[in-house]
Design a protein around this motif. Sequence first.
Motif, short mmCIF file in Angstrom:
data_model
loop_
_atom_site.label_atom_id
_atom_site.label_comp_id
_atom_site.label_asym_id
_atom_site.label_seq_id
_atom_site.Cartn_x
_atom_site.Cartn_y
_atom_site.Cartn_z
N UNK A 32 16.75 -91.25 -3.59
CA UNK A 32 15.51 -91.84 -3.09
C UNK A 32 14.44 -91.87 -4.17
N UNK A 33 14.43 -90.88 -5.05
CA UNK A 33 13.34 -90.73 -6.01
C UNK A 33 13.59 -91.53 -7.29
N UNK A 34 14.34 -90.98 -8.21
CA UNK A 34 14.41 -91.58 -9.53
C UNK A 34 15.39 -92.72 -9.70
N UNK A 35 16.50 -92.68 -8.98
CA UNK A 35 17.55 -93.69 -9.20
C UNK A 35 17.07 -95.10 -8.86
N UNK A 36 16.35 -95.33 -7.73
CA UNK A 36 15.87 -96.69 -7.48
C UNK A 36 14.97 -97.23 -8.58
N UNK A 37 14.14 -96.37 -9.18
CA UNK A 37 13.26 -96.83 -10.25
C UNK A 37 14.06 -97.17 -11.49
N UNK A 38 15.07 -96.36 -11.80
CA UNK A 38 15.91 -96.66 -12.96
C UNK A 38 16.73 -97.92 -12.73
N UNK A 39 17.17 -98.17 -11.50
CA UNK A 39 17.85 -99.43 -11.19
C UNK A 39 16.93 -100.61 -11.41
N UNK A 40 15.66 -100.43 -11.06
CA UNK A 40 14.68 -101.49 -11.27
C UNK A 40 14.50 -101.76 -12.76
N UNK A 41 14.42 -100.71 -13.57
CA UNK A 41 14.30 -100.88 -15.02
C UNK A 41 15.51 -101.63 -15.58
N UNK A 42 16.70 -101.24 -15.17
CA UNK A 42 17.91 -101.92 -15.65
C UNK A 42 17.96 -103.37 -15.17
N UNK A 43 17.54 -103.62 -13.93
CA UNK A 43 17.55 -104.98 -13.42
C UNK A 43 16.62 -105.88 -14.20
N UNK A 44 15.42 -105.39 -14.50
CA UNK A 44 14.47 -106.18 -15.30
C UNK A 44 14.97 -106.37 -16.72
N UNK A 45 15.65 -105.37 -17.25
CA UNK A 45 16.18 -105.48 -18.62
C UNK A 45 17.22 -106.59 -18.70
N UNK A 46 18.06 -106.70 -17.68
CA UNK A 46 19.16 -107.66 -17.71
C UNK A 46 18.74 -109.06 -17.26
N UNK A 47 17.63 -109.16 -16.55
CA UNK A 47 17.20 -110.45 -16.01
C UNK A 47 16.68 -111.37 -17.12
N UNK A 48 17.19 -112.59 -17.20
CA UNK A 48 16.66 -113.52 -18.21
C UNK A 48 15.17 -113.76 -18.01
N UNK A 196 26.68 -100.82 -28.65
CA UNK A 196 27.55 -99.67 -28.49
C UNK A 196 26.82 -98.35 -28.69
N UNK A 197 25.69 -98.40 -29.36
CA UNK A 197 24.85 -97.21 -29.55
C UNK A 197 23.67 -97.20 -28.58
N UNK A 198 22.97 -98.33 -28.48
CA UNK A 198 21.71 -98.36 -27.73
C UNK A 198 21.90 -98.26 -26.22
N UNK A 199 22.95 -98.91 -25.68
CA UNK A 199 23.11 -98.88 -24.23
C UNK A 199 23.56 -97.51 -23.72
N UNK A 200 24.50 -96.83 -24.36
CA UNK A 200 24.78 -95.45 -23.94
C UNK A 200 23.56 -94.55 -24.04
N UNK A 201 22.74 -94.74 -25.09
CA UNK A 201 21.53 -93.94 -25.23
C UNK A 201 20.55 -94.24 -24.10
N UNK A 202 20.41 -95.51 -23.78
CA UNK A 202 19.51 -95.90 -22.69
C UNK A 202 20.02 -95.35 -21.36
N UNK A 203 21.34 -95.38 -21.18
CA UNK A 203 21.92 -94.81 -19.95
C UNK A 203 21.60 -93.33 -19.84
#
Length: 229
Positions: A32-48, A196-203
Motif C-alpha cells: 500500500x505504501x511504497x510499491x505503488x509509488x515506485x510503480x508510478x515512477x517506473x510507469x512514467x519512466x517507460x512512457x513515451x 545492463x548496469x543502470x536498470x538493475x541499479x534503478x531496481x
Amino acid sequence: MDLDILLAVNRIAGRDALLDTLILQVASSPLFKGIPVMMLVWGLWMQPHAAQARRRAALAGTLVMAVLALATGRVLSMTLPYRARPIHDADLPLRLADSVGVDTLNDWSAMPSDHAVLFFALATGIALADRRWGLVALAHAVLVIALPRVALGFHWPSDILVGGALGVAMALIAVPLLRRVLLDTGLLAWLESRPGFSYPLMFLVAHQLGTMFASSRTLLGVLRDVLAG
C-alpha cells in the motif's frame, strides 16, 4: 489544534476489528505504501514523452533525492529532542486499534515523521516530472501515508506537517539541481547507454525505497549485534 485534529481522525480507530486490521495493513504494508509509488515512477519512466530525457532526469533525480530525504528524516528523529507518540501518552483519550499497544514503536521519536518526509518528497519530485501524476502521488501521501498514521496514534498531525514540509522543500531544491546535472553532464545519456548496469541499479534503489530500506536496516541491526559480541 494538534490535539483536536488527532482526536478527530482517531475516531475511526478502535470501533471495528476488521476496519482496524485494514488501517493497520495500509499503514504498514509496502504493497500500500511504497510499491505503488515506485510503480508510478517506473510507469512514467517507460512512457513515451515529447521531453523524455528531461522527464527521466527528473525521475532519476527524485530517486536520489528520496534516499537523501529519508536519511535526513531519520537523522533528525534521532537527534532532535525526543517526542513521545500519541499512543505512548496514557493521558490522551485515544481509541487504540486492535493489536496496537503502548509498546508499538516504543523508543522511536515521533518528530518528524520519516514516512511524511519520504512520501511527500517523492510526490513533489514526481510532480516536477509530470504534474498530473504528481497530484496522484500527493493524494496517496495524504490518504495512504499520513491519515492512517494519525488515526492509529503513531504520529501527531504536526509530526506529519513538519515531515511533509521538509520533504517538499528538499524535492523543490534538489530535483531541479539533479535534473540539470544529469542532463548537462551527459550522465543520464551515459546511464541509458548502459541498461545492463543502470536498470538493475534503478531496481535496487526503487525496491529499497518501496520498502523503506527494511531489509537493509534489518541487516545493519544484525551486523551491529554481531560486532557488539
